[in-house]
Design a protein around this motif. Sequence first.
Motif, short mmCIF file in Angstrom:
data_model
loop_
_atom_site.label_atom_id
_atom_site.label_comp_id
_atom_site.label_asym_id
_atom_site.label_seq_id
_atom_site.Cartn_x
_atom_site.Cartn_y
_atom_site.Cartn_z
N VAL A 200 18.91 15.94 -1.82
CA VAL A 200 17.87 15.93 -2.85
C VAL A 200 16.69 16.75 -2.35
N PRO A 201 16.37 17.86 -3.00
CA PRO A 201 15.21 18.66 -2.60
C PRO A 201 13.92 17.86 -2.75
N ILE A 202 13.05 17.98 -1.76
CA ILE A 202 11.76 17.28 -1.78
C ILE A 202 10.65 18.32 -1.93
N PRO A 203 10.01 18.39 -3.09
CA PRO A 203 8.93 19.37 -3.28
C PRO A 203 7.70 19.01 -2.47
N GLU A 204 6.81 19.95 -2.33
CA GLU A 204 5.64 19.79 -1.47
C GLU A 204 4.77 18.61 -1.89
N GLU A 205 4.52 18.45 -3.18
CA GLU A 205 3.65 17.36 -3.62
C GLU A 205 4.25 16.00 -3.28
N ALA A 206 5.55 15.85 -3.45
CA ALA A 206 6.20 14.59 -3.11
C ALA A 206 6.14 14.35 -1.61
N PHE A 207 6.38 15.41 -0.82
CA PHE A 207 6.30 15.25 0.63
C PHE A 207 4.90 14.84 1.05
N GLU A 208 3.88 15.44 0.47
CA GLU A 208 2.51 15.11 0.85
C GLU A 208 2.16 13.67 0.49
N ARG A 209 2.63 13.21 -0.67
CA ARG A 209 2.40 11.81 -1.04
C ARG A 209 3.05 10.88 -0.03
N ILE B 56 2.99 6.95 4.34
CA ILE B 56 3.71 6.37 5.48
C ILE B 56 2.81 6.22 6.70
N GLN B 57 1.71 6.95 6.74
CA GLN B 57 0.75 6.80 7.84
C GLN B 57 0.13 5.41 7.87
N GLY B 58 0.20 4.69 6.76
CA GLY B 58 -0.37 3.34 6.72
C GLY B 58 0.49 2.28 7.36
N GLN B 59 1.70 2.62 7.82
CA GLN B 59 2.60 1.64 8.42
C GLN B 59 2.58 1.77 9.93
N ALA B 60 2.18 0.69 10.60
CA ALA B 60 2.01 0.72 12.05
C ALA B 60 3.29 1.09 12.78
N PHE B 61 4.41 0.51 12.36
CA PHE B 61 5.66 0.80 13.08
C PHE B 61 6.04 2.27 12.92
N ALA B 62 5.79 2.83 11.74
CA ALA B 62 6.16 4.23 11.49
C ALA B 62 5.31 5.17 12.34
N ARG B 63 4.09 4.77 12.64
CA ARG B 63 3.21 5.57 13.50
C ARG B 63 3.58 5.46 14.96
N GLY B 64 4.52 4.57 15.29
CA GLY B 64 4.93 4.41 16.68
C GLY B 64 4.12 3.39 17.44
N GLU B 65 3.42 2.49 16.73
CA GLU B 65 2.53 1.54 17.39
C GLU B 65 3.22 0.24 17.81
N THR B 66 4.50 0.10 17.52
CA THR B 66 5.20 -1.12 17.92
C THR B 66 6.01 -0.88 19.18
N TYR B 67 7.08 -0.07 19.07
CA TYR B 67 7.90 0.22 20.25
C TYR B 67 7.94 1.69 20.62
N GLU C 293 0.82 -1.21 0.00
CA GLU C 293 0.00 0.00 0.00
C GLU C 293 0.86 1.26 0.00
N PHE C 294 1.98 1.24 0.73
CA PHE C 294 2.86 2.40 0.71
C PHE C 294 3.39 2.64 -0.70
N ALA C 295 3.90 1.58 -1.33
CA ALA C 295 4.46 1.73 -2.67
C ALA C 295 3.42 2.29 -3.64
N ALA C 296 2.21 1.75 -3.58
CA ALA C 296 1.15 2.24 -4.45
C ALA C 296 0.87 3.72 -4.17
N GLY C 297 0.95 4.11 -2.91
CA GLY C 297 0.65 5.48 -2.52
C GLY C 297 1.62 6.51 -3.07
N ILE C 298 2.87 6.11 -3.28
CA ILE C 298 3.85 7.06 -3.82
C ILE C 298 4.15 6.81 -5.30
N GLY C 299 3.48 5.82 -5.88
CA GLY C 299 3.69 5.53 -7.30
C GLY C 299 4.86 4.62 -7.58
#
Length: 228
Positions: free
Chosen positions: A163-172, A177-188, A62-68
């Motif tokens: 590497v500069p990250i433009p706003e649209e890329a950052f928003e994607r 990344i919100q779809g990943q439990a560990f990244a949200r801090g839900e593991t440790y 799902e993450f990969a699909a979300g950023i293309g």
Amino acid sequence: MRTVLAIGGHIGDMDLTAGPTLAKLALEGARTIILACTYGERGHPRLSPDEYRVQKVREGEEFAAGIGAEFRVLDYSDGFLPADDTAADQIADIIRVEKPDTIITHWPKSIHRDHEHAAVLAERARFLASLPVDSPLGRHSVATFLHADNWEDADGFVPDLYVPIPEEAFERWAAAIQGQAFARGETYGFRYIDYYTALMSAKGCLAGVDRACGFVRGGSSKFELAGP
């Protein structure tokens, strides 16, 4: 079309570190592929490894699909990634088939063995794929080899490329990344998303832009992704 292959030790590693750059490149028309060497399934304090493996694969897709991007994962278990030619050959075959211009992977000094081994395997696979061996897949040389900025791989890491990250890329990236439990801090409990968001702002200060990702060039590769 440019093709970029990001090789991480676990599902989610390259999503955090190289994800914003991959999102930028996808928006620019490049083909981007995320390859996880292990499932990263042993990192949940409440789910069994079998349960978390299923969740991690879904989250990676799902993450990969979300950023293309495209998503791949090798069949190795979290904590048990070997640094041998069997694994390197698997990655070399992916390189031969997909023909990336650039590989992004871990810095080779890390608190995680899987991160260190992924870096070793990526470099070995790059070499193997370039050899004129008797393979129906042919051979392919990767021009650019980069190490991503990861707080767990910080020993001696000093970026020499931003590497500069433009706003649209950052928003994607931020939405995906919100779809990943560990990244949200839900593991440790570590606030990965906050950390890497702040890191992009800090690197942006050094690069003279709002946000940027830092990399170390590997070997004698030339970098062609940053743009003007």
